[in-house]
Design a protein around this motif. Structure first.
Motif, short mmCIF file in Angstrom:
data_model
loop_
_atom_site.label_atom_id
_atom_site.label_comp_id
_atom_site.label_asym_id
_atom_site.label_seq_id
_atom_site.Cartn_x
_atom_site.Cartn_y
_atom_site.Cartn_z
N UNK A 169 0.83 -1.22 0.00
CA UNK A 169 0.00 0.00 0.00
C UNK A 169 0.86 1.26 0.00
N UNK A 170 1.94 1.23 0.75
CA UNK A 170 2.84 2.39 0.80
C UNK A 170 3.50 2.61 -0.55
N UNK A 171 3.95 1.54 -1.18
CA UNK A 171 4.54 1.65 -2.53
C UNK A 171 3.54 2.26 -3.50
N UNK A 172 2.29 1.79 -3.44
CA UNK A 172 1.24 2.33 -4.32
C UNK A 172 1.06 3.83 -4.08
N UNK A 173 1.01 4.23 -2.81
CA UNK A 173 0.82 5.64 -2.50
C UNK A 173 1.98 6.48 -3.02
N UNK A 174 3.19 5.99 -2.85
CA UNK A 174 4.35 6.73 -3.33
C UNK A 174 4.34 6.85 -4.85
N UNK A 175 4.01 5.77 -5.53
CA UNK A 175 3.94 5.79 -7.00
C UNK A 175 2.86 6.76 -7.46
N UNK A 176 1.70 6.75 -6.79
CA UNK A 176 0.62 7.69 -7.14
C UNK A 176 1.07 9.13 -6.99
N UNK A 177 2.03 9.37 -6.13
CA UNK A 177 2.55 10.73 -5.90
C UNK A 177 3.87 10.98 -6.62
N UNK A 178 4.14 10.14 -7.62
CA UNK A 178 5.33 10.28 -8.48
C UNK A 178 6.64 10.30 -7.71
N UNK A 179 6.73 9.42 -6.73
CA UNK A 179 7.94 9.33 -5.93
C UNK A 179 8.63 8.01 -6.25
N UNK A 180 9.91 8.10 -6.57
CA UNK A 180 10.69 6.90 -6.90
C UNK A 180 10.91 6.08 -5.63
N UNK A 181 10.46 4.84 -5.66
CA UNK A 181 10.58 4.00 -4.47
C UNK A 181 11.87 3.17 -4.47
N UNK A 182 12.64 3.26 -5.54
CA UNK A 182 13.87 2.48 -5.59
C UNK A 182 15.09 3.30 -5.17
N UNK A 183 14.86 4.51 -4.72
CA UNK A 183 15.98 5.36 -4.31
C UNK A 183 16.37 5.02 -2.87
N UNK A 184 17.53 5.48 -2.46
CA UNK A 184 17.96 5.30 -1.08
C UNK A 184 17.31 6.31 -0.15
N UNK A 185 16.51 7.21 -0.70
CA UNK A 185 15.88 8.24 0.12
C UNK A 185 14.68 7.73 0.89
N UNK A 186 14.03 6.69 0.36
CA UNK A 186 12.92 6.07 1.08
C UNK A 186 13.24 4.59 1.19
N UNK A 187 13.39 4.15 2.41
CA UNK A 187 13.74 2.74 2.65
C UNK A 187 12.56 2.07 3.33
N UNK A 188 11.83 1.29 2.54
CA UNK A 188 10.68 0.55 3.05
C UNK A 188 11.19 -0.79 3.57
N UNK A 189 11.05 -0.99 4.86
CA UNK A 189 11.67 -2.14 5.51
C UNK A 189 10.60 -3.08 6.04
N UNK A 190 10.63 -4.30 5.53
CA UNK A 190 9.68 -5.34 5.95
C UNK A 190 10.25 -6.03 7.19
N UNK A 191 10.09 -5.36 8.31
CA UNK A 191 10.61 -5.86 9.58
C UNK A 191 9.90 -5.11 10.69
N UNK A 192 9.97 -5.65 11.90
CA UNK A 192 9.34 -5.01 13.04
C UNK A 192 10.09 -3.76 13.47
N UNK A 193 9.35 -2.80 13.98
CA UNK A 193 9.98 -1.54 14.40
C UNK A 193 10.93 -1.72 15.57
N UNK A 194 10.82 -2.82 16.27
CA UNK A 194 11.77 -3.07 17.36
C UNK A 194 13.20 -3.25 16.85
#
Length: 193
Positions: free
Chosen positions: A63-88
């Motif tokens: 869902x976050x990737x979709x939102x970023x794409x809808x807002x023309x934001x490159x999700x493959x950059x090092x500026x946004x790191x989407x991490x599939x892990x627990x916040x701990x």
């Protein structure tokens, strides 16, 4: 123009933080969810900043990737790191000082309500974020607790923040006065100079 209430918990937090996030800074979205805070943080840090966003649910990342794409934001950059892990596990990924960390506790809206944030991992995440927080940095926590396990998480978290050293941190609580059914509570923590 679509009306959006300033007093909706997440909008309220965004409005409080909008002038507190320096361009080029590093920030954390500790509970990615549907990506609204990730997008907000990205817009604030500018071209040189970095957003680390965490969630244990693959659906949240999608869902976050979709939102970023809808807002023309490159999700493959090092500026946004989407991490599939627990916040701990924030400390395993983030090594630099942060200006802001945001947490929305509870469950993924329009997701599996059985998957909820847990008090033990939330306190670990908060402890890690506090250790990275630079002077005058802020952590926001929106506590949604109207679900099974939510009251226990709320109480443990409130005990934890109430015991933070007041010479190091200022802790503020904002809550709704005339809402029923466990309205969210907002906690803000600022690291003193």
């Amino acid at each position: 123009m679509k009306y959006v209430s300033f007093l909706k918990a997440t909008n309220f937090v965004h409005n409080l933080l909008i002038n507190r996030i320096p361009e080029g800074s590093t920030v954390i979205d500790g509970t990615m969810g549907n990506g609204y805070d990730t997008l907000f943080l990205h817009e604030q840090v500018g071209e040189e900043g970095v957003v680390y966003a965490f969630d244990i649910q693959k659906l949240a990342l999608e869902r976050t990737k979709e939102m970023l794409i809808e807002n023309n934001i490159a999700i493959d950059s090092n500026r946004i790191r989407l991490i599939h892990d627990g916040h701990e596990n924030i400390g395993q990924y983030v090594k630099e000082p942060i200006s802001v960390a945001m947490f929305n506790l509870g469950y993924l809206p329009n997701g599996d309500k059985e998957i909820i944030t847990q008090n033990s991992t939330t306190i670990q995440a908060l402890s890690a974020a506090l250790s990275l927080l630079q002077a005058r940095g802020i952590i926001s926590i929106v506590i949604y607790y109207g679900h099974i396990g939510g009251l226990e998480e709320k109480q443990r978290l409130m005990d934890y923040v109430n015991n933070l050293n007041s010479s190091e941190y200022t802790v503020m609580q904002c809550s709704y006065l005339n809402k029923e059914k466990n309205p969210p509570i907002i906690v803000l923590i600022e690291k003193n100079k």
